[in-house]
Design a protein around this motif. Structure first.
Motif, PDB file in Angstrom:
ATOM      1  N   LEU A 386      73.978  10.756  24.729  1.00  0.00           N
ATOM      2  CA  LEU A 386      73.705  11.976  24.497  1.00  0.00           C
ATOM      3  C   LEU A 386      74.700  12.899  23.893  1.00  0.00           C
ATOM      4  N   GLU A 387      75.833  12.615  24.099  1.00  0.00           N
ATOM      5  CA  GLU A 387      76.888  13.442  23.801  1.00  0.00           C
ATOM      6  C   GLU A 387      77.280  13.276  22.119  1.00  0.00           C
ATOM      7  N   LYS A 388      77.189  11.655  21.835  1.00  0.00           N
ATOM      8  CA  LYS A 388      77.132  11.312  20.419  1.00  0.00           C
ATOM      9  C   LYS A 388      76.033  11.920  19.557  1.00  0.00           C
ATOM     10  N   GLU A 389      75.001  11.759  20.020  1.00  0.00           N
ATOM     11  CA  GLU A 389      73.838  12.401  19.234  1.00  0.00           C
ATOM     12  C   GLU A 389      74.137  13.791  19.161  1.00  0.00           C
ATOM     13  N   ILE A 390      74.239  14.569  20.044  1.00  0.00           N
ATOM     14  CA  ILE A 390      74.552  15.968  19.938  1.00  0.00           C
ATOM     15  C   ILE A 390      75.604  16.161  18.927  1.00  0.00           C
ATOM     16  N   VAL A 391      76.941  15.430  18.980  1.00  0.00           N
ATOM     17  CA  VAL A 391      77.782  15.663  18.178  1.00  0.00           C
ATOM     18  C   VAL A 391      77.595  15.517  16.642  1.00  0.00           C
ATOM     19  N   ALA A 392      76.660  14.257  16.637  1.00  0.00           N
ATOM     20  CA  ALA A 392      76.346  14.059  15.172  1.00  0.00           C
ATOM     21  C   ALA A 392      75.018  15.000  14.392  1.00  0.00           C
ATOM     22  N   ARG A 393      74.816  16.002  15.512  1.00  0.00           N
ATOM     23  CA  ARG A 393      73.571  17.059  14.860  1.00  0.00           C
ATOM     24  C   ARG A 393      72.312  16.588  14.705  1.00  0.00           C
ATOM     25  N   ARG A 394      72.131  15.130  15.520  1.00  0.00           N
ATOM     26  CA  ARG A 394      70.727  14.541  15.467  1.00  0.00           C
ATOM     27  C   ARG A 394      69.815  15.298  16.462  1.00  0.00           C
ATOM     28  N   SER A 395      68.443  15.521  16.158  1.00  0.00           N
ATOM     29  CA  SER A 395      67.568  16.053  16.674  1.00  0.00           C
ATOM     30  C   SER A 395      67.040  15.017  17.844  1.00  0.00           C
ATOM     31  N   ILE A 396      67.026  15.518  19.116  1.00  0.00           N
ATOM     32  CA  ILE A 396      66.570  14.830  20.252  1.00  0.00           C
ATOM     33  C   ILE A 396      65.683  15.515  21.046  1.00  0.00           C
ATOM     34  N   SER A 397      64.400  15.126  21.281  1.00  0.00           N
ATOM     35  CA  SER A 397      63.479  15.730  21.888  1.00  0.00           C
ATOM     36  C   SER A 397      63.651  15.479  23.435  1.00  0.00           C
ATOM     37  N   GLU A 398      62.725  16.248  24.296  1.00  0.00           N
ATOM     38  CA  GLU A 398      62.889  15.676  25.617  1.00  0.00           C
ATOM     39  C   GLU A 398      62.324  14.437  25.960  1.00  0.00           C
ATOM     40  N   VAL A 399      61.075  14.311  25.420  1.00  0.00           N
ATOM     41  CA  VAL A 399      60.566  12.913  25.471  1.00  0.00           C
ATOM     42  C   VAL A 399      61.416  11.746  25.085  1.00  0.00           C
ATOM     43  N   GLN A 400      62.194  11.875  24.081  1.00  0.00           N
ATOM     44  CA  GLN A 400      62.963  10.927  23.532  1.00  0.00           C
ATOM     45  C   GLN A 400      64.119  10.774  24.642  1.00  0.00           C
ATOM     46  N   VAL A 401      64.603  11.837  25.214  1.00  0.00           N
ATOM     47  CA  VAL A 401      65.503  11.579  26.323  1.00  0.00           C
ATOM     48  C   VAL A 401      65.127  10.855  27.577  1.00  0.00           C
ATOM     49  N   ALA A 402      64.071  11.038  27.926  1.00  0.00           N
ATOM     50  CA  ALA A 402      63.296  10.392  29.109  1.00  0.00           C
ATOM     51  C   ALA A 402      63.235   8.865  28.749  1.00  0.00           C
ATOM     52  N   LYS A 403      62.590   8.731  27.592  1.00  0.00           N
ATOM     53  CA  LYS A 403      62.621   7.039  27.285  1.00  0.00           C
ATOM     54  C   LYS A 403      63.878   6.634  27.225  1.00  0.00           C
ATOM     55  N   THR A 404      65.026   7.027  26.597  1.00  0.00           N
ATOM     56  CA  THR A 404      66.215   6.599  26.414  1.00  0.00           C
ATOM     57  C   THR A 404      66.959   6.205  27.579  1.00  0.00           C
ATOM     58  N   LEU A 405      66.671   7.148  28.712  1.00  0.00           N
ATOM     59  CA  LEU A 405      67.328   6.985  29.946  1.00  0.00           C
ATOM     60  C   LEU A 405      66.650   5.943  30.591  1.00  0.00           C
ATOM     61  N   LYS A 406      65.462   5.947  30.410  1.00  0.00           N
ATOM     62  CA  LYS A 406      64.634   4.484  30.955  1.00  0.00           C
ATOM     63  C   LYS A 406      65.179   3.223  30.614  1.00  0.00           C
ATOM     64  N   ARG A 407      65.347   3.312  29.050  1.00  0.00           N
ATOM     65  CA  ARG A 407      66.069   1.961  28.718  1.00  0.00           C
ATOM     66  C   ARG A 407      67.466   1.640  29.013  1.00  0.00           C
ATOM     67  N   PHE A 408      68.341   2.673  29.359  1.00  0.00           N
ATOM     68  CA  PHE A 408      69.491   2.426  29.913  1.00  0.00           C
ATOM     69  C   PHE A 408      69.591   1.901  31.217  1.00  0.00           C
ATOM     70  N   ARG A 409      68.661   2.286  32.047  1.00  0.00           N
ATOM     71  CA  ARG A 409      68.336   1.832  33.228  1.00  0.00           C
ATOM     72  C   ARG A 409      67.934   0.406  33.381  1.00  0.00           C
ATOM     73  N   SER A 410      66.940   0.157  32.597  1.00  0.00           N
ATOM     74  CA  SER A 410      66.468  -1.084  32.503  1.00  0.00           C
ATOM     75  C   SER A 410      67.128  -2.170  32.134  1.00  0.00           C
ATOM     76  N   GLN A 411      68.503  -1.832  31.626  1.00  0.00           N
ATOM     77  CA  GLN A 411      69.611  -2.889  31.532  1.00  0.00           C
ATOM     78  C   GLN A 411      70.520  -3.182  32.769  1.00  0.00           C
ATOM     79  N   GLN A 412      70.200  -2.467  33.569  1.00  0.00           N
ATOM     80  CA  GLN A 412      70.715  -2.757  35.023  1.00  0.00           C
ATOM     81  C   GLN A 412      69.966  -4.091  35.675  1.00  0.00           C
TER      82      GLN A 412
END
Length: 918
Positions: A386-412
């Motif tokens: 998330l920090e990298k995306e913000i530093v790169a000034r990319r637009s991140i929606s709340e929905v995208q955040v939730a999906k990405t967090l689920k993806r990181f959890r699924s790797q466990q």
């Protein structure tokens, strides 16, 4: 298209283009944003829900057809609650009748439909969400707020005389139906059970029952076999002289038989019932869900199976044969009660299963801890991304955040899914306590507003639930203070030590007191129980203002999640999961065991959101210790830039040492009943009183907190005798006690600035100029040690408009007319009447500043300032201790001679114990 938003007591509508409306005395402008925003007259943007005209027409049509059905059933009102036939908090799609009728999809709420009105009751977690989702045909009833009647009161008042209220008895519990019936009969109204739910008859596209297969929960995670659990249940049945027990709650069925499923999103449960008899156990479930090896497992465990639809039939047959049932009034439906109580023989009483399930065994507790280690690694990976995306000034929606967090959890390893839909709320959306982002209306995560993320995972070995609030830019002073106050409440709960029998409502004030000090609060409980690879919310325990008779016990898991929410601006919540453990206290009054907490959650707090000047030394030590634990446990599970991120964001809080300060030393000892409190200091005490460092004793293996928690050897504040105070707090900065330089910390390069570094310094920190009586700008109110004197916040600054008092004599505060909020930005300060920033107080983390002797710190009361965060807690614990002693039948000593005798006896007993140990 018709768009509207409900805020406060008004409603804005527009037809076609941009529309200006009036709401709560302000002018609002609807902007042409794809995300559907409205702009307040002064420019603040607030998210709104956009509902199409098709949606509005759909809800209107549903109400019309439902009312036609009600007329045919000859009922004047119909109640549509949230639960399914098992009283589940979250239900399968086929049971989401309230959502279908109203459009409101929060997990808690009850709809009442009459022939002319449609109303929805929900609690404070969902006020904003309901205001956004309900159409104009609906009226929101904010449950628990002044002037809002309960459902029973409203029906008794508004249904005509001798009118009829209908309910589906399968979705109302015994308790709920009984309360309704009693209230209506008193008002000369009638409650009737309907054979068919009227909503089902008009729900044209109602989903079918879920078909997910049943799976066995491994014994290495369950810890106890199904046969062992059934045996304990039968022992309890024998004590109550009953023949059968009906188990209705889905998580209770899953726990009892060590089975899991996927019939409810985010809850690994199976749509089923269980009947436990003296010599048989029957599982009522769709037979198509039972496959190998589950079929063999159930047979070996002595569990018979029957179809789900036959559960009520079986209850009727057993009751007809004279069998006496045990039913839980809170979870068994009124329909099942009617079937089991044919001869008025059913025992309606809480069954032992909820408590047995809540107290985790060793394997369950270890599994929960392991799941949180994995979850901590997933969160570390996510926040780095998330920090990298913000530093790169990319637009991140709340929905995208939730999906990405689920993806990181699924790797466990052993990840099964989310434990609930992630709550990802940016800015104003964070103030919606149970917000759910949807693509059409979600916001973006940006650098100019707070971001609240409440999420959790289901793993084979446990269930997680964690909330962090962060700012990816520069937070305002208001946001930093609010966050720090919430964090102080969080630490107070985590550090609590309490006797056996303590209930959650006794602890709840600890979390709220830092907010109460400035007139703030939050509209939800502080903590809820959590299952082990089961429901993220479970009872019977919790931490909330609501009274409960269930005391906290070792093995119970509870969340610790205080918060603060400003409607239309931001939301703050900090949540960890805790497990109750026995505490090793110096004494055990009345031979009672004492308990404390051990943390399960491992995720750092954002350091720049913390104002160290508001914290006591013990609180700072707590944060540093927690971050060290997080780093040690999670660092081996991450690599590369994720490891760098974790190391950076778990660095100790930097607290400057005051100029000319002496080396750290412990606070002096005190004797008596009262605990020695030096900012909850660790000073040893003689007598019954135990010393407290975040409610703990010593750090030499004698602490009153669970293993893994460590307390520093220094503290601050006041040391109490039996009734009075003997000050051990050092003098505030002044001519004889120089103040330290302002806190400073070099931020790491690149994206690290998003998390690291202290909060931005601000005006209004503690000043200590006894000669000044000029109003000062600041956050709290200044208090000299009397109830009627001016009070001071944890910042220690006199509030704008309050005069300072150099002594402890009572004085009346004069409030400025310009101050409108506890978090209001202070006016410009005059250098002639206020202390410059360089004279800020000795920081809370400086041990030496709090090591002054009682003699030095009590001379004529000069330059002494007491933090209300400390003093009010002290008063609270005095009151709480008094209540407990009164309940136990003990009082304070009647005279000083008796007090001295008790002290002497205690000292003698301790000396003998030490000699024996040697």
């Amino acid at each position: 298209m018709t768009a509207f938003v409900g805020l406060g007591s008004g409603l804005i509508r527009k037809s076609g283009g941009c529309q200006i409306g009036s709401l709560n005395g302000r002018t609002w402008h609807l902007t042409s944003s794809r995300q559907g925003r409205i702009r307040r007259g002064h420019g603040t943007k607030i998210k709104m829900a956009v509902v199409s005209s098709t949606e509005v027409d759909l809800r209107r049509d549903i109400l019309k057809r439902l009312r036609e059905r009600m007329i045919s059933e000859q009922i004047d009102a119909f109640i549509v609650p949230s639960p399914d036939p098992h009283n589940s908090e979250y239900a399968s799609d086929c049971f989401n009748r309230r959502t279908y009728v109203s459009g409101f999809d929060g997990s808690a709420g009850t709809a009442v439909i009459t022939l002319k009105k449609a109303l929805l009751w929900t609690d404070g977690r969902y006020f904003l969400q309901a205001e956004q989702q309900l159409t104009p045909a609906w009226e929101l009833m904010k449950a628990g707020t002044p002037g809002v009647p309960t459902i029973e009161e409203w029906l008794a008042e508004n249904v005509k005389a001798k009118g009829t209220v209908g309910i589906d008895p399968y979705v109302h519990s015994i308790s709920n139906a009984g309360t309704l019936r009693e209230a209506l009969e008193k008002a000369n109204k009638k409650l009737v059970f309907l054979e068919e739910n009227p909503v089902d008859s008009i729900w044209r596209s109602r989903p079918g029952y879920p078909k997910a297969p049943v799976r066995v929960h491994p014994i290495e995670y369950a810890g106890t076999t199904a046969a062992e659990k059934v045996k304990k249940i039968r022992e309890e049945m024998k004590k109550e002289d009953v023949d059968c027990m009906l188990v209705s709650m889905l998580d209770e069925v899953a726990w009892l038989l060590n089975i899991r499923g996927d019939d409810i999103p985010c809850c690994p449960v199976v749509l089923s019932y269980v009947i436990v008899e003296k010599d048989a156990v029957t599982l009522f479930v769709d037979p198509k869900k039972i496959r190998e090896p589950v079929r063999s497992y159930l047979k070996k465990a002595g569990v018979r199976t029957d179809s789900y639809e036959n559960a009520k039939v079986a209850v009727v047959k057993l009751a007809a044969c004279g069998k006496k049932f045990w039913l839980n009034p809170a979870s068994t439906s009124a329909a099942m009660h009617a079937a089991a109580n044919q001869r008025d023989r059913a025992l309606v009483k809480v069954t032992p299963i909820p408590l047995m399930k809540a107290v985790k065994n060793v394997q369950e507790a270890q599994g929960m801890l392991n799941a949180h280690y994995k979850d901590g690694a997933a969160l570390c990976n996510f926040f780095t991304w998330l920090e990298k995306e913000i530093v790169a000034r990319r637009s991140i929606s709340e929905v995208q955040v939730a999906k990405t967090l689920k993806r990181f959890r699924s790797q466990q390893k052993d990840f099964l899914g989310e434990s609930f839909p992630a709550i990802a709320g940016s800015g104003a959306n964070g103030a919606i306590i149970h917000y759910r982002a949807v693509p059409a209306t979600c916001g973006d995560v940006t650098t100019d507003q707070l971001f609240l993320l409440d999420s959790g995972g289901q793993y084979l070995d446990g269930t997680t639930d964690v909330t962090r609030t962060i700012h990816l830019g520069t937070p305002t002073r208001q946001e930093v203070e609010a966050f720090t106050r919430v964090l102080k409440g969080h630490i107070a709960i985590d550090s609590a030590v309490f006797p056996e029998g303590t209930t959650g409502n006794m602890l709840d004030p600890l979390a709220r007191m830092p907010l109460w000090e400035v007139g703030l609060d939050y509209r939800h409980g502080t903590g809820h129980g959590v299952g082990a690879c089961l429901n993220v919310h479970e009872g019977p325990h919790g931490i909330s203002p609501r009274a409960t008779t269930t005391g906290l016990q070792p093995g119970m898991i509870v969340s610790n999640e205080p918060g603060y929410y400003e409607d239309g601006k931001f939301g703050i919540r900090i949540e960890n999961l805790l497990i109750v453990k026995e505490a090793d206290t110096a004494n055990k009054f009345n031979d009672k065991p004492y308990y404390g907490f051990s943390r399960l959650t491992h995720a750092p707090f954002q350091r720049k959101m913390i104002d160290v000047k508001m914290l006591t030394p013990t609180e700072i030590a707590w944060i540093n210790k927690y971050h060290r634990d997080v780093r040690e446990r999670i660092l081996p599970r991450v690599n590369g830039e994720e490891a760098e991120w974790l190391t950076r964001n778990t660095a100790p809080l930097e607290v400057p040492r005051p100029v000319g300060s002496a080396p750290a030393s412990s606070a002096p000892a005190s004797s008596g009943y009262g605990s020695s409190q030096a900012g909850y200091s660790r000073a040893p005490t003689a007598g019954y009183g135990s010393s407290r460092a975040g409610y703990s004793t010593s750090a030499e293996g004698n602490g009153t907190v669970p293993p893994g928690y460590e307390i520093p050897s220094v503290g601050s504040g006041t040391s109490r005798g039996a009734y009075g105070y003997s000050s051990t707090e050092s003098a505030a900065p002044g001519p004889s006690n120089p103040a330290p330089p302002a806190t400073s910390s070099a931020s790491s390069a690149g994206s690290s600035a998003a998390w690291s570094g202290p909060a931005k310094p601000s005006d209004g920190y503690r000043t200590s100029n006894p000669a000044s009586a000029t109003p000062t700008a600041g956050y709290g109110s200044s208090r000299a040690d009397t109830a009627s004197g001016p009070s001071t916040s944890a910042y220690g600054t006199p509030r704008a408009g309050y005069s300072t008092s150099p002594s402890r004599s009572p004085s009346s505060p004069v409030r400025s007319a310009t101050q409108s909020s506890p978090f209001a930005e202070p006016p410009a300060r005059s250098t002639a009447s206020s202390t410059p920033a360089a004279s800020s107080p000795v920081p809370a983390g400086s041990a030496a500043s709090y090591a002054s002797s009682a003699e030095d710190s009590s001379k004529d009361g000069e330059n002494l300032e007491y933090s209300p965060a400390l003093t009010r807690r002290e008063l609270f614990f005095i009151a709480l201790a008094g209540i407990w002693l009164a309940i136990l039948g003990f009082g304070a000593p009647k005279d000083s001679a008796r007090l001295q005798q008790l002290r002497k006896e205690t000292m003698d007993r301790r000396m003998k114990q030490r000699e024996k140990e040697k």
